[in-house]
Scaffold this motif. Structure first.
Motif, PDB file in Angstrom:
ATOM      1  N   SER A 173       5.489  -2.665  -6.119  1.00 20.69           N
ATOM      2  CA  SER A 173       5.377  -3.295  -4.803  1.00 20.69           C
ATOM      3  C   SER A 173       6.668  -4.020  -4.456  1.00 20.69           C
ATOM      4  O   SER A 173       7.324  -4.618  -5.316  1.00 20.69           O
ATOM      5  N   GLY A 174       7.026  -3.944  -3.202  1.00 20.99           N
ATOM      6  CA  GLY A 174       8.249  -4.596  -2.753  1.00 20.99           C
ATOM      7  C   GLY A 174       8.581  -4.215  -1.332  1.00 20.99           C
ATOM      8  O   GLY A 174       7.838  -3.483  -0.662  1.00 20.99           O
ATOM      9  N   HIS A 175       9.697  -4.717  -0.868  1.00 21.23           N
ATOM     10  CA  HIS A 175      10.123  -4.453   0.509  1.00 21.23           C
ATOM     11  C   HIS A 175      10.608  -3.022   0.657  1.00 21.23           C
ATOM     12  O   HIS A 175      11.254  -2.472  -0.236  1.00 21.23           O
ATOM     13  N   ILE A 176      10.283  -2.408   1.754  1.00 17.33           N
ATOM     14  CA  ILE A 176      10.711  -1.042   2.049  1.00 17.33           C
ATOM     15  C   ILE A 176      11.749  -1.091   3.159  1.00 17.33           C
ATOM     16  O   ILE A 176      11.477  -1.590   4.262  1.00 17.33           O
ATOM     17  N   GLU A 177      12.937  -0.608   2.853  1.00 18.16           N
ATOM     18  CA  GLU A 177      13.990  -0.572   3.857  1.00 18.16           C
ATOM     19  C   GLU A 177      13.657   0.467   4.923  1.00 18.16           C
ATOM     20  O   GLU A 177      13.180   1.549   4.628  1.00 18.16           O
ATOM     21  N   ALA A 189       0.833  -1.209   0.000  1.00 21.37           N
ATOM     22  CA  ALA A 189       0.000   0.000   0.000  1.00 21.37           C
ATOM     23  C   ALA A 189       0.865   1.255   0.000  1.00 21.37           C
ATOM     24  O   ALA A 189       0.579   2.228  -0.705  1.00 21.37           O
ATOM     25  N   LEU A 190       1.954   1.249   0.774  1.00 12.82           N
ATOM     26  CA  LEU A 190       2.864   2.393   0.795  1.00 12.82           C
ATOM     27  C   LEU A 190       3.544   2.581  -0.559  1.00 12.82           C
ATOM     28  O   LEU A 190       3.725   3.711  -1.021  1.00 12.82           O
ATOM     29  N   CYS A 191       3.912   1.478  -1.190  1.00 12.66           N
ATOM     30  CA  CYS A 191       4.524   1.569  -2.518  1.00 12.66           C
ATOM     31  C   CYS A 191       3.550   2.171  -3.522  1.00 12.66           C
ATOM     32  O   CYS A 191       3.942   2.955  -4.402  1.00 12.66           O
ATOM     33  N   SER A 192       2.282   1.815  -3.392  1.00 10.92           N
ATOM     34  CA  SER A 192       1.275   2.372  -4.295  1.00 10.92           C
ATOM     35  C   SER A 192       1.141   3.876  -4.092  1.00 10.92           C
ATOM     36  O   SER A 192       1.013   4.641  -5.060  1.00 10.92           O
ATOM     37  N   VAL A 193       1.172   4.319  -2.832  1.00 13.89           N
ATOM     38  CA  VAL A 193       1.092   5.755  -2.547  1.00 13.89           C
ATOM     39  C   VAL A 193       2.314   6.485  -3.090  1.00 13.89           C
ATOM     40  O   VAL A 193       2.218   7.612  -3.607  1.00 13.89           O
TER      41      VAL A 193
END
Length: 222
Positions: A14-18, A5-9
């Motif tokens: 989509s993927g891992h967020i460091e 969801a954060l990647c979409s914003v």
């Protein structure tokens, strides 16, 4: 799902967020915030625009009491400029109408002016109330941040002491018969509760930071 969801914003795949650990994160909690910082809020900007509009409408209603006359050279049919007498005769009726129009419409103009003043006063009250509400939201967020930080500091001190008690209880259990494993378990339980409280207050600090960012209309805290 949260990372997606954060990647979409953020407009990315989509993927891992460091992310860094909470301990290394820097939370700037200002002691006070200037009133000008509220200018980024949409509701404050809207109320300010409404106040400006009401002010300009009041000035327009006040200006309507005075005739609007434009004096220019009168040009005859042959294209030549006429003298002042010709200008006076040609424009006499027009000037008289423009001069007397505000007099005959004075009642309506007064009503329009009173209405414009009332709307301006209403817009001013609305603008002040909007600022008060915005200031309250910012103050609540600041108080939440400061309280969470102070509580986190106390939790960390408590965890340090309880960790020392747990280690001491383990050592005493080995060499002292009156100390049993139940006391060690109780010390560990107290330590666990303190760690849970620390995580709860850390979450409260993050939430207060988000609320402050929203209360400032997305503005940067300085």
């Amino acid at each position: 799902m949260t990372e997606n969801a954060l990647c979409s914003v953020l407009g990315r795949h989509s993927g891992h967020i460091e992310r860094d650990s909470f301990a290394s994160a820097a939370f700037h909690v200002p002691s006070s915030i200037s009133l000008h910082a509220l200018a980024s809020r949409p509701d404050v900007r809207q109320a300010e625009a409404a106040l400006k509009t009401a002010f300009y409408l009041t000035n327009a209603a006040r200006a309507a009491f005075y005739p609007s006359i434009t004096i220019s050279a009168f040009v005859g049919r042959n294209g030549s400029k006429t003298d002042d007498n010709d200008f006076s005769q040609w424009n006499q009726g027009k000037l008289l109408g423009e001069l007397t129009a505000p007099i005959f419409a004075r009642g309506r103009l007064k009503a329009d002016l009173r209405k414009a003043k009332a709307e301006q006063e209403e817009a001013l009250i609305s603008f002040r109330q909007t600022l008060l509400d915005a200031g309250k939201e910012v103050n609540d967020a600041l108080s939440g941040q400061q309280y969470a930080q102070n509580t986190i500091r106390l939790n960390e001190q408590q965890i340090e002491k309880l960790s020392h008690i747990v280690e001491t209880s383990k050592i005493r259990m080995k060499y002292e018969s009156e100390v049993n494993y139940l006391q060690v378990l109780l010390a560990r339980q107290s330590l666990l509760n303190a760690k849970l409280a620390l995580h709860t207050n850390r979450f409260a600090l993050v939430e207060a930071c988000i609320q402050l960012y929203k209360a400032l209309g997305g503005g940067v805290v300085r």
